[in-house]
Scaffold this active site. Sequence first.
Site, mmCIF file in Angstrom:
data_model
loop_
_atom_site.group_PDB
_atom_site.id
_atom_site.type_symbol
_atom_site.label_atom_id
_atom_site.label_comp_id
_atom_site.label_asym_id
_atom_site.label_seq_id
_atom_site.Cartn_x
_atom_site.Cartn_y
_atom_site.Cartn_z
ATOM 1 N N GLN A 136 78.733 14.612 29.499
ATOM 2 C CA GLN A 136 77.834 14.576 28.588
ATOM 3 C C GLN A 136 76.711 15.431 28.914
ATOM 4 O O GLN A 136 76.395 15.344 30.312
ATOM 5 C CB GLN A 136 77.548 13.118 28.237
ATOM 6 C CG GLN A 136 76.832 12.360 29.204
ATOM 7 C CD GLN A 136 76.023 11.142 28.636
ATOM 8 O OE1 GLN A 136 75.773 11.066 27.349
ATOM 9 N NE2 GLN A 136 75.573 10.315 29.300
ATOM 10 N N ASP A 148 73.072 17.007 26.735
ATOM 11 C CA ASP A 148 71.831 16.650 25.872
ATOM 12 C C ASP A 148 71.685 15.605 24.893
ATOM 13 O O ASP A 148 72.900 15.309 24.289
ATOM 14 C CB ASP A 148 71.385 17.966 24.874
ATOM 15 C CG ASP A 148 71.062 19.390 25.899
ATOM 16 O OD1 ASP A 148 71.370 19.262 27.031
ATOM 17 O OD2 ASP A 148 70.861 20.251 25.125
ATOM 18 N N GLN A 159 75.855 15.642 23.620
ATOM 19 C CA GLN A 159 76.622 16.809 23.730
ATOM 20 C C GLN A 159 77.704 16.497 24.741
ATOM 21 O O GLN A 159 77.542 15.719 25.866
ATOM 22 C CB GLN A 159 75.897 18.091 24.512
ATOM 23 C CG GLN A 159 74.850 18.552 23.645
ATOM 24 C CD GLN A 159 75.541 19.590 22.782
ATOM 25 O OE1 GLN A 159 75.820 20.807 23.108
ATOM 26 N NE2 GLN A 159 75.937 19.120 21.266
ATOM 27 N N TRP A 180 76.561 22.782 19.334
ATOM 28 C CA TRP A 180 75.354 22.416 20.360
ATOM 29 C C TRP A 180 74.384 21.756 19.660
ATOM 30 O O TRP A 180 74.644 21.153 18.672
ATOM 31 C CB TRP A 180 75.019 23.966 20.856
ATOM 32 C CG TRP A 180 75.749 24.597 21.897
ATOM 33 C CD1 TRP A 180 77.369 24.307 22.094
ATOM 34 C CD2 TRP A 180 75.281 25.409 22.976
ATOM 35 N NE1 TRP A 180 77.568 25.079 23.305
ATOM 36 C CE2 TRP A 180 76.654 25.846 23.910
ATOM 37 C CE3 TRP A 180 74.193 26.326 23.218
ATOM 38 C CZ2 TRP A 180 76.597 26.566 24.706
ATOM 39 C CZ3 TRP A 180 74.183 27.197 24.256
ATOM 40 C CH2 TRP A 180 75.441 27.348 25.024
ATOM 41 N N SER A 181 73.154 21.676 20.574
ATOM 42 C CA SER A 181 72.313 20.673 20.335
ATOM 43 C C SER A 181 71.696 20.723 18.864
ATOM 44 O O SER A 181 71.594 21.619 18.299
ATOM 45 C CB SER A 181 71.338 20.527 21.257
ATOM 46 O OG SER A 181 71.821 20.300 22.632
ATOM 47 N N ASP A 186 68.923 24.846 18.829
ATOM 48 C CA ASP A 186 68.255 23.660 19.311
ATOM 49 C C ASP A 186 67.224 23.208 18.122
ATOM 50 O O ASP A 186 66.161 22.940 18.437
ATOM 51 C CB ASP A 186 67.504 23.324 20.512
ATOM 52 C CG ASP A 186 68.464 23.675 21.993
ATOM 53 O OD1 ASP A 186 69.586 23.397 21.567
ATOM 54 O OD2 ASP A 186 67.979 23.976 22.716
ATOM 55 N N GLU A 201 63.494 25.710 25.236
ATOM 56 C CA GLU A 201 64.573 25.083 24.381
ATOM 57 C C GLU A 201 64.366 23.574 24.138
ATOM 58 O O GLU A 201 63.328 23.127 24.644
ATOM 59 C CB GLU A 201 66.086 25.349 24.938
ATOM 60 C CG GLU A 201 66.268 24.816 26.499
ATOM 61 C CD GLU A 201 67.675 25.004 27.023
ATOM 62 O OE1 GLU A 201 68.529 25.642 26.281
ATOM 63 O OE2 GLU A 201 67.733 24.812 28.242
#
Length: 595
Positions: A58, A60, A76, A121-122, A186, A241
């Site tokens: 794991q 973010d 994540q 992704w995030s 993000d 980010e």
Amino acid sequence: MAGLRLAACAAVAVHLCLLLSPSAAVRWLSDPAPESAAAAGHHSYRTAYHFQPANNWQNDPNGPMYYKGVYHFFYQHNPYRATWGNGNLSWGHSVSVDLINWSALENAMDPDSSFDINGCWSGSATFLADGTPVFLYTGIDADNNQVQNVAFPKNASDPLLREWVKPSYNPVIALPDDVVHDNFRDPSTAWLGRDGLWRVAVSAGLKDGTGSTLVYRSKDFRQWERNAEPLYSSGDAGMVECPDLFPVAGPGDQNGLDYTPSNGSAASYVLKQSVMVTLSDYYVLGRYDDAADTFSPVEADNDCRTWQRFDYGHVYASKSFYDAGKNRRVLWSWANESDPEADYLARGWAGVQTVPRRIWLASDGKQLLQWPIEEIETLRKTRVGLLGAEMNAGGMNEIIGVAGAQADVEVVFEVPSLEGAENLDRNQLLDPQRLCGEKGASVLGGVGPFGLLVLASADLQEHTSVFFRVFRHDGKYKVLMCTDLRRSTTRADVYKPPYGGFVDIDIEKERSISLRTLVDHSVVESYGGGGRTVITARVYPEHAQTSNSRLFMFNNGTGAVKVSKLDAWELAPAKVNVPGDGLITHGSMRPGEAY
């Protein structure tokens, strides 16, 4: 004296010049419980009350929210291996009613569409006007471009939000021409302006080398247009980010604020950035102009590396959310592993989240304060208390009666005299981490070092020191807080630096400073000065595989320090990642929120 043990110090072996001297006027208050051996059988570095999946990787924190009486945490996740791999990540999903005990559900999203086939992704969660939650997240598409997508719950009436649907019209924000194809990601929680348009912030690395946070507007959460001016832009820090923009209440007000049009540009805002080159999170207070969609820092440089830090230790990619259930803002942060990859592959898991923290604006309006959410206290069991201890120069006392690998320690140190404070030059002031390395716990000082030794072996060959040291600079006093990992393990293949940050308190006026440290097997989280400075560390003591860890308090300064109050609790394990929804029951939900 009952309940107090003075331990001999192997000074030559550990280079800690701590000469023991019995302390006068010491009174211990202990719950009637025997010394626990809870840590004795815990022969791994897996945490007991920090959030982590049952296995695999794991990183973010993503889209935390409070919905229909249930806390949701997404993260994540590589569901196949305990490494980041090639970045083809999913969104893991767990639910809770208290942010401490968690039920694990199926992944909320997996990379299975053309617009995210190489990774989900995030991103963040936003509540639409009708209360429906929606994800904005970064997908790595079939061409390895980073694009922004949306996802909606399949059944919004389900408090557990078990299934999510990705519309076929994704992506909703394509890769801009002036942005590097793998540096556009993000999306933040979206917010609604007074003009009725949604806004979202997205990190972007421009082709000219500028690191930017772009703002997009939309009336329907589907068609998005880029604002002319960025929310943040600088060529100094490189790619930034995981942006986070949120309003805060007035100084000293611990209540949280949600994103609402009524907040407008009148409220103080916080802008946070994660900086890749330093792997650290920085924030600044400022003013948000909701007409121009721009942000102006207050008394701060545009280079975000000069801003304040959420944490001066080993965390990254933090994400906050407004908890409507308790009217507070809560911060999550990821603390990754710092031992070799082969080790966490063998363990079968990697990465933990810090204990969720309440954050609010300090009374002086200059910084945010952070504190573990109150729910962590429900895990407290065995307690040991101390009142009125005098820690003489070179003194060290062991705190017995609680499991040293699974503890919550709160202590208040009083500093009777500042006469011995060492002088501090300007260069040292600019680099507190280096200063902690030069002035470690074993280096005799004037006022300090004093603090705690945690996750310590019986012979002190291994220990992590968390301490304060007072300096004099330009006619004023500066308090340095350190977490030093250099003796945390005898292993040579582990990253074990000193961490440090200054604590913004008037020690000359207050003459005291508090420290709270949460210990959880391989995690040490410390809060100095009531949450003004926070340091998180990952540690891997070898002795923990075969024996219990111990706790000590120490003073290696030339002047005495008084411990006016100390409370130490052993913490019970949390129920983390119980399969299914076993922890979410009708009776556990608040009135009016049951389903």
